[in-house]
Design a protein around this motif. Structure first.
Motif, mmCIF file in Angstrom:
data_model
loop_
_atom_site.group_PDB
_atom_site.id
_atom_site.type_symbol
_atom_site.label_atom_id
_atom_site.label_comp_id
_atom_site.label_asym_id
_atom_site.label_seq_id
_atom_site.Cartn_x
_atom_site.Cartn_y
_atom_site.Cartn_z
ATOM 1 N N ILE A 188 6.118 8.126 -3.742
ATOM 2 C CA ILE A 188 7.210 7.168 -3.600
ATOM 3 C C ILE A 188 8.135 7.197 -4.816
ATOM 4 C CG2 ILE A 188 5.808 5.709 -2.131
ATOM 5 C CD1 ILE A 188 6.468 4.288 -5.475
ATOM 6 N N LEU A 218 2.403 6.901 5.566
ATOM 7 C CA LEU A 218 2.027 6.763 4.160
ATOM 8 C C LEU A 218 1.945 8.130 3.490
ATOM 9 C CD1 LEU A 218 -0.720 3.964 4.257
ATOM 10 C CD2 LEU A 218 1.517 3.832 3.158
ATOM 11 N N SER A 244 0.861 -1.190 0.000
ATOM 12 C CA SER A 244 0.000 0.000 0.000
ATOM 13 C C SER A 244 0.892 1.234 0.000
ATOM 14 C CB SER A 244 -0.912 0.009 1.234
ATOM 15 O OG SER A 244 -1.694 -1.173 1.297
ATOM 16 N N TYR A 245 0.612 2.161 -0.924
ATOM 17 C CA TYR A 245 1.431 3.369 -1.022
ATOM 18 C C TYR A 245 0.736 4.390 -1.926
ATOM 19 C CZ TYR A 245 2.790 1.091 -5.412
ATOM 20 O OH TYR A 245 2.758 0.457 -6.630
ATOM 21 N N TYR A 246 1.196 5.619 -1.837
ATOM 22 C CA TYR A 246 0.775 6.677 -2.758
ATOM 23 C C TYR A 246 1.815 6.745 -3.873
ATOM 24 C CZ TYR A 246 -2.897 8.606 0.254
ATOM 25 O OH TYR A 246 -4.045 8.784 0.989
ATOM 26 N N LEU A 289 6.024 3.050 2.324
ATOM 27 C CA LEU A 289 5.318 1.884 1.784
ATOM 28 C C LEU A 289 4.852 1.025 2.947
ATOM 29 C CD1 LEU A 289 4.680 -0.403 -0.409
ATOM 30 C CD2 LEU A 289 7.040 -1.139 0.008
#
Length: 498
Positions: A54, A98, A48-50, A103
């Motif tokens: 990243i 986040l 899960s990440y933006y 991450l």
């Protein structure tokens, strides 16, 4: 008593709901990614990440190749070659990190525990010269918008363990990283505590620049005079730290804030220390006297031309009367119109693109000024005075202070129209009284009373380095002396050798 017994179970259920809903809450944004690393959903891992925060290079080179199904999250923490990694199940910590470009790694989709890995995209502009405080000699390095890089530049100048940093987050929505920097053993602990307390008391949604913070923690937020110095020069910050000043650095801002300060420090340029102390004093005194030229030139013109013709020598009076023979406006409107026109040209030059603005500032000022004089709307003598006052206001190395000097002349012009020279006197007396009452972090801003011997070492005047024995006492530094000894000047060589 029954409702009290139910409280723990309600808190536990709300915690579980929060653990399950942080994914749903973040998934409302289209740039949030929640994906599986395998075709089979029963296999680990979930990421899960933006994607906008990243670095994809770090993700594919330093994280994905090291994922091993046989290892737990704690074991992966020691395998993945990334410096900042933490394991947590707190949804607030997960959301906060986040949003910073971390991450979130989970073994299964519904797991509460996850591994947070810092893979933030930290691309910023390269370190360059100081744009607002340029100099012909001396260091040219200036700060940038990245906080860690700025701290690196400071530590390279002062590589000692006494340089301490206190980090905080300010802003209800922006969560801006703020660093308070000082020298342990030199800076007054009371000053440090005051700065930290005032920053912690700030209640505001977003802090986008250090100017936001400096205006919120000043002693008098309604004063025109800046009670701190905003600088992008590394050498000014390093010099301030060694004297006992407190530095405030804000992530996203290339300007660092120095407190406490005095009025005279707004006339001190770091370039002065690259010259002989005599030449440095000469330039410093010029900047100091230009304050009076910028603030008094136009008001004195209005007062004298309106009420006090008898003060003008006869040869000069003939020139002034001849230059105003075709001017249809009184001196007050004439001066006000010209001052506003100069400010309009300046503002237009700043707001337009660099190449266009530079041309407009030079060509527009000359063309409009010449046209106004030829049209008989103003006298050429006033045009000279306004131009001289505008140039004088820009001699201060601190840009915010030059804005203050240019603004002060407008109320003084109005007072000169009402009361003549007495109005000019009233305006400057009010300014002097305000400066005497003004403080910076509780310290006297004008530094005139009480008289300190250290003010004559490197404030009002700059003595040779061998004579600058003490740190400014206005800062109440713990370390009083900043010189350990003096080099003796060699005896002159005799023309006749033995």
């Amino acid at each position: 008593m029954k409702p009290k017994a139910d409280l723990p179970s309600k808190e536990a259920s709300s915690q579980n709901d929060e653990n399950q809903n942080w994914l749903q809450r973040l998934s409302k944004s289209n740039d949030f990614v929640h994906e599986h690393t395998s075709i089979k959903e029963e296999n680990p891992f979930w990421l899960s990440y933006y994607r906008t925060l990243i670095s994809s290079d770090i993700l594919h080179q330093d994280v994905l190749p090291f994922l091993n199904e046989q290892l737990s999250l704690e074991e992966l923490k020691s395998v993945i070659p990334v410096q900042e990694i933490l394991c947590t199940n707190d949804p607030k910590v997960i959301i906060e990190n986040l949003m910073r470009g971390f991450l979130a790694l989970q073994r299964h989709d519904q797991d509460e525990e996850c591994l947070l890995i810092n893979i933030a995209n930290s691309k910023f502009r390269d370190v360059s010269i100081a744009m607002m405080e340029s100099s012909t000699v001396g260091p040219q390095v200036g700060f940038i918008e990245e906080l860690d890089t700025n701290l690196n530049l400071i530590r390279k100048r002062l590589p000692v363990p006494e340089l301490l940093v206190i980090e905080m987050k300010v802003g209800e929505l922006s969560k801006t990283n703020v660093a308070v920097i000082y020298m342990d053993g030199i800076a007054d602990p009371e000053n440090v505590n005051t700065v930290v307390q005032r920053i912690n008391d700030v209640q505001y949604d977003h802090i986008q620049d250090s100017a936001y913070l400096s205006s919120m923690i000043e002693d008098n937020t309604n004063s025109l005079f800046p009670q701190s110095i905003s600088t992008e020069r590394v050498d000014r910050v390093a010099a301030g730290l060694t004297e006992g000043k407190i530095i405030i650095a804000v992530d996203g801002s290339p300007n660092l804030v120095l407190v406490p300060v005095t009025l005279i420090e707004s006339f001190i340029a770091m370039e002065d220390y690259s010259y002989s102390w005599i030449i440095g004093n000469f330039f410093r005194l010029i900047r100091f006297f230009t304050l009076y030229i910028s603030g008094l030139a136009t008001p004195l013109y209005v007062a004298i031309m309106t009420y006090h013709y008898e003060l003008i020598p006869a040869p000069l009076l003939e020139t002034l009367v001849g230059s105003r023979a075709t001017v249809p406006f009184p001196p007050f409107l004439e001066a006000l119109m010209l001052e506003i026109m100069i400010e309009m040209v300046k503002e237009a030059g700043i707001r337009l693109p660099f190449k266009i603005g530079q041309s407009l500032g030079v060509v527009g000022g000359i063309v409009i000024g010449q046209a106004v004089v030829e049209a008989g709307l103003t006298s050429n003598v006033l045009l000279i005075l306004v131009g001289l006052g505008t140039l004088a206001s820009y001699t201060s190395p601190v840009y915010k202070f030059s804005n203050t000097v240019r603004f002060i002349k407008f109320p003084v012009i109005i007072l000169s129209q009402w009361f003549g020279l007495f109005g000019v006197f009233l305006g400057w007396q009010f300014t002097q009284i305000h400066l005497l009452r003004l403080t910076s972090l509780g310290r006297p801003y004008l530094s005139l009373y009480p008289i300190r011997s250290t003010s004559f070492q490197d404030l009002w005047f700059r003595l040779p380095f061998s004579k600058q024995q003490e740190n400014p006492t206005t800062l109440r530094p713990q370390k009083k002396r900043k010189a350990t000894g003096n080099r003796e000047n060699p005896e002159p060589v005799n023309d006749f050798y033995e």
